[in-house]
Motif scaffolding. Structure first.
Motif, PDB file in Angstrom:
ATOM      1  N   LEU A   1       0.839  -1.213   0.000  1.00 56.07           N
ATOM      2  CA  LEU A   1       0.000   0.000   0.000  1.00 56.07           C
ATOM      3  C   LEU A   1       0.866   1.252   0.000  1.00 56.07           C
ATOM      4  N   GLU A   2       2.012   1.211   0.681  1.00 57.81           N
ATOM      5  CA  GLU A   2       2.887   2.391   0.680  1.00 57.81           C
ATOM      6  C   GLU A   2       3.508   2.608  -0.698  1.00 57.81           C
ATOM      7  N   LYS A   3       3.778   1.521  -1.397  1.00 56.43           N
ATOM      8  CA  LYS A   3       4.319   1.647  -2.739  1.00 56.43           C
ATOM      9  C   LYS A   3       3.329   2.314  -3.679  1.00 56.43           C
ATOM     10  N   GLU A   4       2.036   2.010  -3.501  1.00 55.23           N
ATOM     11  CA  GLU A   4       1.023   2.534  -4.408  1.00 55.23           C
ATOM     12  C   GLU A   4       0.406   3.852  -3.951  1.00 55.23           C
ATOM     13  N   LEU A   5       0.227   4.028  -2.646  1.00 52.38           N
ATOM     14  CA  LEU A   5      -0.494   5.197  -2.141  1.00 52.38           C
ATOM     15  C   LEU A   5       0.386   6.223  -1.438  1.00 52.38           C
ATOM     16  N   GLY A   6       1.555   5.782  -0.951  1.00 56.03           N
ATOM     17  CA  GLY A   6       2.428   6.681  -0.208  1.00 56.03           C
ATOM     18  C   GLY A   6       2.556   6.248   1.235  1.00 56.03           C
ATOM     19  N   PRO A   7       3.335   6.993   2.029  1.00 56.34           N
ATOM     20  CA  PRO A   7       3.589   6.609   3.422  1.00 56.34           C
ATOM     21  C   PRO A   7       2.308   6.476   4.243  1.00 56.34           C
ATOM     22  N   LEU A   8       2.284   5.460   5.078  1.00 53.71           N
ATOM     23  CA  LEU A   8       1.117   5.175   5.912  1.00 53.71           C
ATOM     24  C   LEU A   8       0.927   6.256   6.974  1.00 53.71           C
ATOM     25  N   ASP A   9      -0.304   6.747   7.115  1.00 51.78           N
ATOM     26  CA  ASP A   9      -0.646   7.721   8.149  1.00 51.78           C
ATOM     27  C   ASP A   9      -1.505   7.114   9.256  1.00 51.78           C
ATOM     28  N   VAL A  10      -2.404   6.197   8.889  1.00 53.71           N
ATOM     29  CA  VAL A  10      -3.342   5.627   9.860  1.00 53.71           C
ATOM     30  C   VAL A  10      -3.478   4.127   9.604  1.00 53.71           C
ATOM     31  N   LEU A  11      -3.316   3.344  10.660  1.00 53.10           N
ATOM     32  CA  LEU A  11      -3.618   1.910  10.571  1.00 53.10           C
ATOM     33  C   LEU A  11      -4.787   1.616  11.496  1.00 53.10           C
ATOM     34  N   VAL A  12      -5.847   1.040  10.930  1.00 50.21           N
ATOM     35  CA  VAL A  12      -7.006   0.611  11.713  1.00 50.21           C
ATOM     36  C   VAL A  12      -6.949  -0.912  11.840  1.00 50.21           C
ATOM     37  N   SER A  34       0.462  -3.275  15.046  1.00 42.06           N
ATOM     38  CA  SER A  34       0.931  -2.099  15.778  1.00 42.06           C
ATOM     39  C   SER A  34       2.450  -1.999  15.741  1.00 42.06           C
ATOM     40  N   ARG A  35       3.120  -3.135  15.876  1.00 43.42           N
ATOM     41  CA  ARG A  35       4.585  -3.122  15.834  1.00 43.42           C
ATOM     42  C   ARG A  35       5.091  -2.686  14.457  1.00 43.42           C
ATOM     43  N   LEU A  36       4.514  -3.245  13.406  1.00 42.44           N
ATOM     44  CA  LEU A  36       4.960  -2.908  12.052  1.00 42.44           C
ATOM     45  C   LEU A  36       4.699  -1.445  11.724  1.00 42.44           C
ATOM     46  N   ALA A  37       3.538  -0.934  12.116  1.00 41.78           N
ATOM     47  CA  ALA A  37       3.220   0.466  11.849  1.00 41.78           C
ATOM     48  C   ALA A  37       4.060   1.395  12.716  1.00 41.78           C
ATOM     49  N   THR A  38       4.275   1.011  13.976  1.00 42.43           N
ATOM     50  CA  THR A  38       5.051   1.863  14.882  1.00 42.43           C
ATOM     51  C   THR A  38       6.469   2.079  14.374  1.00 42.43           C
ATOM     52  N   LYS A  39       7.063   1.045  13.817  1.00 42.21           N
ATOM     53  CA  LYS A  39       8.415   1.204  13.262  1.00 42.21           C
ATOM     54  C   LYS A  39       8.429   2.248  12.155  1.00 42.21           C
ATOM     55  N   ARG A  40       7.416   2.248  11.315  1.00 40.67           N
ATOM     56  CA  ARG A  40       7.313   3.251  10.259  1.00 40.67           C
ATOM     57  C   ARG A  40       7.084   4.642  10.848  1.00 40.67           C
ATOM     58  N   PHE A  41       6.219   4.724  11.832  1.00 39.82           N
ATOM     59  CA  PHE A  41       5.890   6.013  12.421  1.00 39.82           C
ATOM     60  C   PHE A  41       7.079   6.601  13.188  1.00 39.82           C
ATOM     61  N   LEU A  42       7.826   5.752  13.895  1.00 34.64           N
ATOM     62  CA  LEU A  42       8.980   6.245  14.648  1.00 34.64           C
ATOM     63  C   LEU A  42      10.075   6.760  13.718  1.00 34.64           C
ATOM     64  N   ALA A  43      10.244   6.099  12.580  1.00 33.01           N
ATOM     65  CA  ALA A  43      11.225   6.583  11.600  1.00 33.01           C
ATOM     66  C   ALA A  43      10.825   7.966  11.099  1.00 33.01           C
ATOM     67  N   ARG A  44       9.527   8.175  10.892  1.00 34.46           N
ATOM     68  CA  ARG A  44       9.038   9.482  10.466  1.00 34.46           C
ATOM     69  C   ARG A  44       9.244  10.514  11.569  1.00 34.46           C
ATOM     70  N   ALA A  45       8.978  10.115  12.812  1.00 36.38           N
ATOM     71  CA  ALA A  45       9.133  11.042  13.939  1.00 36.38           C
ATOM     72  C   ALA A  45      10.580  11.492  14.087  1.00 36.38           C
ATOM     73  N   LYS A  46      11.494  10.584  13.829  1.00 38.36           N
ATOM     74  CA  LYS A  46      12.910  10.921  13.926  1.00 38.36           C
ATOM     75  C   LYS A  46      13.295  11.966  12.896  1.00 38.36           C
ATOM     76  N   ALA A  47      12.675  11.885  11.724  1.00 35.57           N
ATOM     77  CA  ALA A  47      12.999  12.832  10.656  1.00 35.57           C
ATOM     78  C   ALA A  47      12.221  14.138  10.784  1.00 35.57           C
ATOM     79  N   LEU A  74      -2.446   4.979  15.217  1.00 35.21           N
ATOM     80  CA  LEU A  74      -2.904   3.598  15.330  1.00 35.21           C
ATOM     81  C   LEU A  74      -4.294   3.593  15.952  1.00 35.21           C
ATOM     82  N   ILE A  75      -5.223   2.889  15.347  1.00 35.79           N
ATOM     83  CA  ILE A  75      -6.553   2.735  15.925  1.00 35.79           C
ATOM     84  C   ILE A  75      -6.855   1.248  16.046  1.00 35.79           C
ATOM     85  N   ASN A  76      -7.024   0.790  17.271  1.00 39.77           N
ATOM     86  CA  ASN A  76      -7.314  -0.612  17.532  1.00 39.77           C
ATOM     87  C   ASN A  76      -8.791  -0.771  17.904  1.00 39.77           C
TER      88      ASN A  76
END
Length: 296
Positions: free
Chosen positions: A85-96, A130-143, A153-155
């Motif tokens: 989905l990131e390849k086609e739509l862009g970086p993930l913003d929300v995971l439900v 949550s783990r997979l999305a968090t890794k992406r989100f933390l990389a963004r936060a660092k930048a 994340l919405i559970n």
């Protein structure tokens, strides 16, 4: 398609991923996010249905949606879903994290394989996603810095995660765990600009919840449509709330009942149907659902 909010799309440019997106709450949530201007990826183990749902919701030329295969119990499949989905739509913003199952029956009669399946889909998959999305989100936060919105994340939990319901012992266990996990993760990630929320629906008019044995008078207080849950999920992203119940009034009723003496709690549970809703549901309706979840 669900119309955008009156003041215009609120989530234009956002990329949203929804697990269990082919039907029910997942499908309604995809429609609601599209109406709010987001690009959406829905994932589901039912490959044919998820493609059909994406095509249906994407009939509007302004809608940007893709349907992808996803087995939430397989980490590699979950990672591939997010990568695609990131390849086609862009970086993930929300995971439900929406995928879930709710087999009913007394715990003493529950097959161990089904117990494992409920835990794998309703809890372990939420942790994996949550783990997979968090890794992406933390990389963004660092930048970008913690002062930015670096992901959400919405559970999807349940009001069954706030107390016990006969006939749903393992389901209740997983939803209690999801609420606790989400609460802890919310506090861990808040300082990084990453939002974490739990949405707790009551009884939803979907196949998952069908067949409940409850008095007719209580239904308007406890039961909602999947579109109601979907709108609450979108509002959670826009308004950044850590915990949302649907309907709100049901949460107040449950919390109030918990302050009653034990015998009074039992009396209320019997009168409202909480003791029989899924301990003695409609057997034909539940068996139809059980056959589907066993065959997944």
């Amino acid at each position: 398609m669900t119309s955008a909010p009156k003041d215009g799309p609120a989530l234009t440019g956002q990329v949203v991923a929804i697990t269990g997106g082919a039907r029910g709450i997942g499908k309604a949530t995809a429609e609601a996010f599209l109406g709010a201007g987001a690009a959406v990826a829905i994932g589901d183990i039912d490959v044919e249905l998820v493609a059909k749902t994406a095509a249906e919701l994407g009939a509007d030329p302004d809608a940007k949606i893709i349907g992808l295969p996803l087995n939430v119990t397989d980490r590699a499949s979950f990672a591939a879903f997010l990568d695609a989905l990131e390849k086609e739509l862009g970086p993930l913003d929300v995971l439900v994290n929406n995928a879930g199952i709710m087999p009913t029956g007394l715990f003493a009669d529950e097959d161990e394989a089904m117990t494992d399946r409920i835990v794998d889909i309703n809890l372990r998959a939420v942790i994996t996603g949550s783990r997979l999305a968090t890794k992406r989100f933390l990389a963004r936060a660092k930048a970008a810095g913690a002062d930015q919105r670096n992901g959400h994340l919405i559970n999807i939990a349940s009001l069954a995660g706030t107390q016990g319901f006969p006939g749903l012992a393992t389901y209740c266990a997983t939803k209690h765990a999801v609420i606790g996990f989400t609460s802890a993760l919310h506090l861990e990630l808040k300082e990084h600009g990453i939002r974490v929320s739990a949405v707790l629906p009551g009884i939803v008019r979907t196949e998952l919840s069908a067949g409940a044995n409850m008095p007719s008078w209580i239904e308007p207080m406890t039961t909602v449509d999947p579109e109601d849950v979907a709108q609450a999920i979108v509002r959670t992203v826009v308004q950044d709330k850590p915990l949302v119940t649907v309907p709100r009034r049901l949460s107040a009723i449950i919390k109030s009942a918990q302050f009653l003496p034990y015998r009074a709690q039992l009396f209320v549970a019997r009168k409202t149907g909480a003791t029989t809703a899924y301990a003695q549901p409609d057997p034909e309706i539940r068996e139809k659902y059980h056959r589907r979840v066993r065959d997944l």
